[in-house]
Enzyme design. Structure first.
Site, PDB file in Angstrom:
ATOM      1  N   GLU A   1      85.544  16.123  -7.911  1.00 24.49           N
ATOM      2  CA  GLU A   1      85.849  17.200  -7.302  1.00 24.49           C
ATOM      3  C   GLU A   1      86.365  18.544  -8.246  1.00 24.49           C
ATOM      4  O   GLU A   1      87.101  19.313  -7.707  1.00 24.49           O
ATOM      5  CB  GLU A   1      86.897  17.083  -5.971  1.00 24.49           C
ATOM      6  CG  GLU A   1      86.103  16.108  -5.177  1.00 24.49           C
ATOM      7  CD  GLU A   1      86.838  16.148  -3.717  1.00 24.49           C
ATOM      8  OE1 GLU A   1      87.326  17.074  -3.101  1.00 24.49           O
ATOM      9  OE2 GLU A   1      86.462  15.203  -3.018  1.00 24.49           O
TER      10      GLU A   1
ATOM     11  N   GLN B   1     102.216  -0.075 -18.968  1.00 23.37           N
ATOM     12  CA  GLN B   1     103.071  -0.359 -20.323  1.00 23.37           C
ATOM     13  C   GLN B   1     104.430  -1.256 -20.018  1.00 23.37           C
ATOM     14  O   GLN B   1     104.901  -2.155 -20.584  1.00 23.37           O
ATOM     15  CB  GLN B   1     103.446   0.872 -20.808  1.00 23.37           C
ATOM     16  CG  GLN B   1     104.144   0.578 -22.359  1.00 23.37           C
ATOM     17  CD  GLN B   1     103.248   0.233 -23.186  1.00 23.37           C
ATOM     18  OE1 GLN B   1     101.876   0.518 -23.133  1.00 23.37           O
ATOM     19  NE2 GLN B   1     103.707  -0.240 -24.436  1.00 23.37           N
TER      20      GLN B   1
ATOM     21  N   ARG C   1      90.269  19.405  -2.927  1.00 23.75           N
ATOM     22  CA  ARG C   1      91.009  19.065  -4.108  1.00 23.75           C
ATOM     23  C   ARG C   1      92.460  18.911  -3.718  1.00 23.75           C
ATOM     24  O   ARG C   1      92.983  18.204  -4.455  1.00 23.75           O
ATOM     25  CB  ARG C   1      90.824  20.316  -5.044  1.00 23.75           C
ATOM     26  CG  ARG C   1      89.663  20.420  -5.863  1.00 23.75           C
ATOM     27  CD  ARG C   1      89.176  21.723  -6.293  1.00 23.75           C
ATOM     28  NE  ARG C   1      88.018  21.826  -7.076  1.00 23.75           N
ATOM     29  CZ  ARG C   1      87.031  22.737  -7.442  1.00 23.75           C
ATOM     30  NH1 ARG C   1      87.727  23.865  -7.286  1.00 23.75           N
ATOM     31  NH2 ARG C   1      86.225  22.603  -7.855  1.00 23.75           N
TER      32      ARG C   1
ATOM     33  N   GLY D   1     103.823  -4.819 -19.602  1.00 23.64           N
ATOM     34  CA  GLY D   1     103.279  -5.391 -21.135  1.00 23.64           C
ATOM     35  C   GLY D   1     101.978  -5.905 -20.886  1.00 23.64           C
ATOM     36  O   GLY D   1     101.192  -5.619 -20.302  1.00 23.64           O
ATOM     37  N   GLY D   2     101.946  -7.103 -21.612  1.00 23.21           N
ATOM     38  CA  GLY D   2     100.759  -8.014 -21.704  1.00 23.21           C
ATOM     39  C   GLY D   2     100.322  -8.478 -20.149  1.00 23.21           C
ATOM     40  O   GLY D   2      98.892  -8.242 -19.877  1.00 23.21           O
TER      41      GLY D   2
HETATM   42  N1  COS Z   1      86.282  29.976  -1.619  1.00 24.54           N
HETATM   43  C1  COS Z   1      85.321  30.966  -1.335  1.00 24.54           C
HETATM   44  N2  COS Z   1      84.465  31.578  -2.084  1.00 24.54           N
HETATM   45  C2  COS Z   1      84.422  31.295  -3.447  1.00 24.54           C
HETATM   46  C3  COS Z   1      85.434  30.353  -3.996  1.00 24.54           C
HETATM   47  C4  COS Z   1      86.159  29.618  -3.292  1.00 24.54           C
HETATM   48  N3  COS Z   1      86.943  28.736  -3.672  1.00 24.54           N
HETATM   49  N4  COS Z   1      84.986  30.334  -5.374  1.00 24.54           N
HETATM   50  C5  COS Z   1      83.900  31.128  -5.504  1.00 24.54           C
HETATM   51  N5  COS Z   1      83.604  31.426  -4.560  1.00 24.54           N
HETATM   52  C6  COS Z   1      82.292  32.648  -4.253  1.00 24.54           C
HETATM   53  C7  COS Z   1      83.036  33.693  -4.866  1.00 24.54           C
HETATM   54  O1  COS Z   1      83.601  34.548  -4.413  1.00 24.54           O
HETATM   55  C8  COS Z   1      81.611  34.392  -5.437  1.00 24.54           C
HETATM   56  O2  COS Z   1      81.160  35.155  -4.543  1.00 24.54           O
HETATM   57  P1  COS Z   1      80.563  36.777  -4.558  1.00 24.54           P
HETATM   58  O3  COS Z   1      79.562  36.414  -5.687  1.00 24.54           O
HETATM   59  O4  COS Z   1      80.335  37.335  -3.464  1.00 24.54           O
HETATM   60  O5  COS Z   1      81.662  37.467  -5.356  1.00 24.54           O
HETATM   61  C9  COS Z   1      80.736  33.235  -5.497  1.00 24.54           C
HETATM   62  O6  COS Z   1      81.441  32.093  -4.864  1.00 24.54           O
HETATM   63  C10 COS Z   1      80.323  32.748  -6.799  1.00 24.54           C
HETATM   64  O7  COS Z   1      81.729  32.308  -7.522  1.00 24.54           O
HETATM   65  P2  COS Z   1      81.630  32.338  -9.090  1.00 24.54           P
HETATM   66  O8  COS Z   1      81.145  33.510  -9.818  1.00 24.54           O
HETATM   67  O9  COS Z   1      83.182  31.906  -9.298  1.00 24.54           O
HETATM   68  O10 COS Z   1      80.703  31.181  -9.666  1.00 24.54           O
HETATM   69  P3  COS Z   1      80.487  30.294 -10.592  1.00 24.54           P
HETATM   70  O11 COS Z   1      79.023  29.768 -10.982  1.00 24.54           O
HETATM   71  O12 COS Z   1      81.112  31.136 -11.880  1.00 24.54           O
HETATM   72  O13 COS Z   1      81.422  29.156 -10.368  1.00 24.54           O
HETATM   73  C11 COS Z   1      82.980  27.010 -10.846  1.00 24.54           C
HETATM   74  C12 COS Z   1      82.198  28.269 -11.205  1.00 24.54           C
HETATM   75  C13 COS Z   1      83.379  26.455 -12.150  1.00 24.54           C
HETATM   76  C14 COS Z   1      84.061  27.619  -9.878  1.00 24.54           C
HETATM   77  C15 COS Z   1      82.193  26.197  -9.827  1.00 24.54           C
HETATM   78  O14 COS Z   1      80.796  26.129 -10.409  1.00 24.54           O
HETATM   79  C16 COS Z   1      82.828  25.003  -9.686  1.00 24.54           C
HETATM   80  O15 COS Z   1      83.683  25.049  -9.107  1.00 24.54           O
HETATM   81  N6  COS Z   1      82.458  23.691 -10.395  1.00 24.54           N
HETATM   82  C17 COS Z   1      82.704  22.573 -10.120  1.00 24.54           C
HETATM   83  C18 COS Z   1      82.074  22.004  -9.060  1.00 24.54           C
HETATM   84  C19 COS Z   1      82.549  20.816  -8.597  1.00 24.54           C
HETATM   85  O16 COS Z   1      83.868  20.586  -8.472  1.00 24.54           O
HETATM   86  N7  COS Z   1      81.825  19.691  -8.348  1.00 24.54           N
HETATM   87  C20 COS Z   1      82.380  18.333  -8.354  1.00 24.54           C
HETATM   88  C21 COS Z   1      81.575  17.760  -7.329  1.00 24.54           C
HETATM   89  S1  COS Z   1      81.627  17.938  -5.518  1.00 24.54           S
HETATM   90  S2  COS Z   1      82.482  16.095  -5.004  1.00 24.54           S
END
Ligand code: COS
Length: 376
Positions: A360, A333, A245, A336-337
């Site tokens: 991402e 913008q 990111r 323009g065109g």
């Molecule tokens: N670094 C290290 N560990 C991480 C972390 C990070 N940035 N983010 C989460 N974790 C760990 C957490 O600590 C947690 O560990 P524990 O269970 O041991 O506490 C575990 O991973 C699960 O994390 P979380 O509960 O946040 O999981 P979710 O399913 O709620 O995750 C998000 C939600 C939205 C954060 C995740 O699904 C996400 O980032 N989605 C987008 C994916 C993406 O970017 N896709 C794009 C394509 S990649 S090109």
């Protein structure tokens, strides 16, 4: 100037020079032909851009993160897909391998990745799971000492030209449908039997990069293909995304700077009602806002690189991508065109910018990540 910032500026200037002479002249053709010249990837390898994050002892450049993002920004200023390719390779493959790879895995892959002899790609997303990465369904089944992978991945940038794919897959029971614990990350050579490249997507922007579907059909891997722990792949993916990111944020700044430069040049020449555009207050205010936004985004990206973390990366990506969208739209913008026509360079940048708000982790996901971090 501080020695570190002096070095950063020197490296930035070199990357800008490369972007100006080797990328810029080809941008329109690459967008039309939907491909980069393979020679450009070879050049990037020769110049060390694929090994920025590896130490000098490992044959890399040993750059710190502020220098790394400055280079990505300049490459994106030249051609955004070049920055994307370098970022994916660096964050998800080289970066995670350096962090979690065994000695044997590093010895096998790092020199080739650093030299750009092998390009890395990352296969996390799936059609059904989308943003919910923990809901992926690709299976990794134990097979003696090794593993067998089955499933389908989506939106894999460079999935065909890469030599090594980092693929995440469920290592828990096949009936487990969701969960962050039962996922592993695998180093999959793309010439493995059963690594099947599917349909190429037709994208709005970033057209020179090939985005494909991937099918894993009984891909047999030896034990050495597993990166780190069999249940830590989700965490590794999230760590990779923290760096990825930051790379996308830098890419967005480069896109925005390019659009600003085009708008400034055009407004300095184009006359309407007998006056240069740059002398109309309405245009001046627009250009001033664009320049201020770009500077703010760059500063945020640099500060996130100096003190990296999940929240900092999400904020940088959120702010820089929205800046890129806003600034490229304003640049169209100002033209323009003409701005709406493919004969001029700004509509392409607007198409490219949109991706940075989506991939991402969509900006909605970035907001979720930032808000959660506020309560940690
Ligand atoms: N670094 C290290 N560990 C991480 C972390 C990070 N940035 N983010 C989460 N974790 C760990 C957490 O600590 C947690 O560990 P524990 O269970 O041991 O506490 C575990 O991973 C699960 O994390 P979380 O509960 O946040 O999981 P979710 O399913 O709620 O995750 C998000 C939600 C939205 C954060 C995740 O699904 C996400 O980032 N989605 C987008 C994916 C993406 O970017 N896709 C794009 C394509 S990649 S090109």
């Amino acid at each position: 100037m501080h020695a570190a910032s002096e070095e950063l500026e020197q490296v930035r200037a070199l990357a800008r020079q490369f972007a100006e002479s080797e990328l810029r002249p080809n941008v329109e053709r690459w967008d039309r032909e939907r491909a980069l010249d393979p020679a450009v990837l070879a050049q990037l390898g020769e110049l060390g851009f694929f090994g920025m994050l590896a130490s000098e002892s490992a044959g890399g450049m040993g750059f710190d993160l502020p220098t790394y993002v400055a280079v990505l920004e300049e490459l994106a200023w030249g051609e955004p897909t070049v920055a994307l390719t370098v970022s994916i390779h660096s964050a998800f493959v080289l970066g995670l391998l350096l962090r979690h790879g065994s000695e044997a895995q590093q010895a096998r892959w790092v020199p080739k990745l650093v030299a750009g002899e092998v390009l890395g790609c990352f296969a996390l997303s799936e059609a059904q799971a989308g943003s919910d990465a923990a809901a992926q369904e690709t299976q990794a089944r134990r097979d003696g000492d090794g593993w067998v992978l089955n499933g389908r991945k989506k939106w894999v940038s460079n999935g065909r030209i890469a030599g090594l794919a980092l693929v995440t897959a469920r290592t828990d029971a096949p009936e487990a449908r969701r969960g962050t614990k039962g996922i592993g990350a695998f180093l999959v050579p793309t010439d493995s039997p059963g690594y099947v490249v599917g349909r190429r997507e037709t994208t709005m922007g970033l057209r020179p990069v090939e985005v494909v579907e991937l099918e894993l059909r009984d891909v047999r891997l030896d034990a050495d293909a597993l990166l780190g722990e069999a249940d830590a792949g989700f965490r590794y993916a999230m760590e990779g995304l923290d760096l990825g990111r930051l790379g996308i944020a830098a890419q967005a700044v480069g896109i925005a700077q390019a659009a600003l430069d085009h708008a400034v040049a055009y407004a300095g020449e184009r006359e309407q009602f007998g006056t240069k555009l740059k002398d109309f207050e309405g245009i001046q205010f627009k250009l001033a806002d664009m320049a201020t936004r770009v500077a703010a985004a760059r500063a945020l990206v640099q500060s996130a690189a100096a003190a990296p973390g999940t929240r900092a990366a999400a904020m940088a990506k959120l702010f820089a991508s929205e800046t890129a969208m806003r600034v490229t739209t304003d640049a169209v913008q100002v033209f323009g065109g003409y701005g709406y026509m493919r004969d001029y360079p700004v509509e392409k940048l607007m198409r490219d910018a949109k991706a940075t708000e989506i991939y991402e982790g969509t900006n909605e996901i970035q907001r979720v990540v930032i808000a959660r971090e506020l309560y940690r």
